[in-house]
Design an enzyme around this catalytic site. Structure first.
Site, short mmCIF file in Angstrom:
data_model
loop_
_atom_site.label_atom_id
_atom_site.label_comp_id
_atom_site.label_asym_id
_atom_site.label_seq_id
_atom_site.Cartn_x
_atom_site.Cartn_y
_atom_site.Cartn_z
CD GLU B 61 -1.94 -2.34 1.32
OE1 GLU B 61 -0.84 -2.67 1.82
OE2 GLU B 61 -2.83 -3.17 1.06
CG HIS B 130 -11.13 -6.51 6.25
ND1 HIS B 130 -10.29 -6.98 7.21
CD2 HIS B 130 -10.52 -6.76 5.07
CE1 HIS B 130 -9.21 -7.51 6.64
NE2 HIS B 130 -9.32 -7.39 5.35
#
Lengths: 332, 327
Positions: B61, B130
């Site tokens: 990321e 999440h």
């Protein structure tokens, strides 16, 4: 392509000196004297926050940046005054930025750790260790997507090789074969800690193997050697052969920042490295190979001093930023 | 002339339509190319635009966002995908310290036209790591635009606008809305301005501001309350930064009551900020204390009953509205 066709001999100070040796020496002197002046300005409280100087590391900055185009992007660290100047940023604008004046490269909004001059391809100085590596990868991605043969260069310290962004960046550049050159400026210390206390290997360049790219170790105090390996890496990148990791070994002749006297250095270490000072070595080689005389060297030092002083005077004469500047350029 | 898409499908259409007209638009992220996206939000783009412009990345990321920044400053308009918005934590430095500040620190020497797309929000059983409403994480970082579309046509119009914008835009796609359907007009005017709220439903008693999944629950509550003679004006801000205060103020000047329904914990949220701005700057518009309905002050639980309790329900909105009009 053989290295010789990319950058002919001399490929080190032992082999000789090139026709533009005086220009190289002059630029290294300008960086050295610039940093000395910044130190003085600090002691006079004319510089805010902190600053990180690069005396002793000039051969890396100059050797890496000397033959790059303005369309090649270079991004460096907060110890980046030398690299930004080597890439072609003006002395007065660089002083002005550190002093927080209108003439500053960033109008006084960046400061010592963020010298940037996009017009010469000095795309930024970053104050977060390792964070500029992915950004350099992105600049290389632009060149690749748009079919330009420009390269991008990230210069970072030995300390940055232990942060996650280093791994992610070299891996991504390796898999996409991006035109980027990663330069470890190994000055032996990550802030206050010697390399051996933070890193289980001594030759950082070995990490290149993990990313499928060549790794080249070079004497970072030999400006010609740095220039030669850099030119080879750049030629490979321009030719679409992908990234290279260069490790240039050098030495930080000052503390980490202004608050650090460097008391942790072992006895004799500084003297050992000062004896290998990059400016002294280039000067000696120029005399040895008949490019100049001892007197000529003094003239170069003297005129560099005058150039730096004049730039500093211009910066000091520049007004502080207009109050309204603080509200500008949050968004385009 | 309109076509019907769902929220998931319209994402790739918006990206494709921009890629067709601007060769500098590129897409990259984990599994966005050959696999068509972890949420199947980018199918066919790899085949249509090829591996130079649509790229699969490693699970990196920091490199994804940093590369998007470097590319944006040197001529491209990258659309980067961070699969789950929660993973913004992995690259927080790149978003908060790099992307948001680069233009400012350099005194405007660069433009940063990039979009970071992220799957946002709870309600789908993904658990605590999440499911977060991560749009709130960046409210305190000047230099980022933040978009949270709640409908198919808003995704289309706002994503195209985000790609065209010369600034960094964080674009949050709500996982709980992927299946909703909507119509999109086949005309250019469907590109929507960033920073403009949508008055979804006119009303006179309460100004109810809600985004993404909560906007839909607010609409359900409004229908129920209509039968009781309580009239809700529902406003979807759509863009969190910049926030369209003017539309809220205009509504408040009619209703004199403000209710906000949002996902995620209350403190440090866009809803708290909106209450703060409205109350400190427009106190004279209020006839009742503002109501801020948020998720419970815990991480998102996994089990279906627990997650549903964590989220604000339609019933809770209805009850709060009844109480607010009685004040």
């Amino acid at each position: 392509m053989t290295p010789d066709s990319i950058y002919p001999a001399p490929r080190s100070l032992e082999e000789g000196v090139p026709a533009d040796a005086e220009d190289l020496l002059r630029r290294m002197w300008e960086i050295r004297l610039f940093e000395d002046e910044v130190m003085t300005l600090f002691s006079k409280s004319l510089v805010r926050g902190s600053t990180h100087l690069c005396q002793g590391q000039e051969a890396v900055s100059v050797g890496v940046c000397w033959d790059l185009r303005h369309s090649d992007n270079m991004i460096c660290t907060y110890r980046g005054h030398g690299a930004v100047l080597a890439k072609g940023a003006p002395l007065d604008g660089s002083f002005g930025e550190i002093l927080g004046r209108q003439i500053g490269l960033c109008g006084g909004k960046g400061g010592s750790m963020h010298l940037t001059d996009v017009s010469v391809g000095a795309l930024g100085s970053n104050a977060i260790v390792g964070a500029h590596l992915p950004i350099a990868v992105g600049a290389a991605l632009s060149a690749q997507v748009q079919g330009r043969d420009d390269v991008s260069v990230a210069i970072f310290g030995d300390g940055a090789t232990n942060i996650g962004a280093f791994h992610e960046s070299l891996n991504l550049a390796g898999i996409w074969k991006l035109p980027v050159v990663f330069v470890i400026e190994n000055n032996q210390y990550g802030e206050y800690s010697p390399l051996a206390s933070t890193t289980p290997i001594t030759e950082l360049v070995r990490r290149a193997d993990s990313y499928g790219m060549p790794g080249v170790l070079v004497d970072g105090n030999d400006v010609l050697a740095v220039r030669a390996v850099m030119n080879e890496a750049v030629a490979n990148a321009r030719a679409g052969l992908g990234p290279t990791l260069i490790e240039a070994t050098t030495y930080r002749q000052t503390g980490h920042s202004r608050s650090d006297p460097g008391a942790y250095r072992p006895e004799g270490e500084m003297e050992e490295w000062v004896a290998r000072d990059p400016i002294t070595r280039l000067g000696a080689a120029m005399v040895e190979f008949g490019a100049t005389t001892e007197e000529g060297l003094l003239d170069i030092e003297k005129s560099s001093k005058a150039t730096v002083q004049a730039a500093l005077d211009r910066a000091l004469a520049s007004p502080i930023p207009d109050d309204s500047l603080r509200l500008k350029d949050v968004f385009a | 002339m309109t076509d019907t898409y769902n929220y998931r499908q319209i994402i790739s259409k918006a990206i494709a339509d921009e890629m067709k007209i601007d060769p500098d638009v590129v897409l990259f992220g984990e599994d966005v190319g050959a696999a068509g996206g972890a949420f199947k939000t980018t199918p066919n783009l790899f085949n249509e635009f090829g591996p130079n412009r649509v790229r699969d990345t490693p699970i990196s990321e920091q490199a994804i966002v940093g590369a998007a920044l470097g590319a944006a400053m040197t001529g491209l308009r990258p659309v980067a995908e961070i699969m789950f918005a929660d993973f913004a934590g992995v690259c927080y430095d790149q978003i908060a310290n790099q992307v948001a500040k680069y233009r400012y620190m350099t005194n405007g020497q660069v433009r940063v036209p990039l979009v970071i797309r992220m799957a946002n929000g709870a309600g789908t059983g993904f658990g605590a790591q999440h499911s977060q409403a991560a749009e709130n994480w960046f409210l305190n970082v000047p230099g980022l635009k933040i978009v949270t579309p709640g409908t198919v046509s808003d995704v289309y119009g706002l994503l195209r606008a985000a790609i065209r914008d010369d600034n960094p835009v964080l674009f949050y796609e709500h996982k709980g809305l992927f299946a909703i359907k909507g119509e999109v007009e086949r005309v250019e005017s469907e590109v929507l301005p960033l920073g403009k709220a949508d008055v979804v439903r006119k009303g006179t008693d309460i100004t109810l501001v809600a985004n993404q999944m909560m906007r839909h629950r607010a609409m359900e509550a409004a229908e129920i309350l209509t039968a009781e003679g309580i009239s809700l004006e529902v406003i979807d801000p759509r863009t969190i930064v910049p926030f369209d205060d003017a539309t809220v103020i205009e509504s408040l000047s009619t209703t004199s009551r403000l209710m906000i329904v949002q996902e995620g914990a209350r403190d440090g949220s866009w809803g708290s900020s909106l209450v703060s701005r409205m109350f400190t700057e427009h106190f004279e518009l209020f006839d009742a204390p503002p109501v801020l309905l948020s998720s419970e002050d815990t991480p998102t639980p996994y089990a279906g009953n627990l997650e549903e309790l964590w989220l604000t329900s339609v019933d809770e909105i209805v009850a709060a509205a009844r109480e607010q009009v009685r004040y």
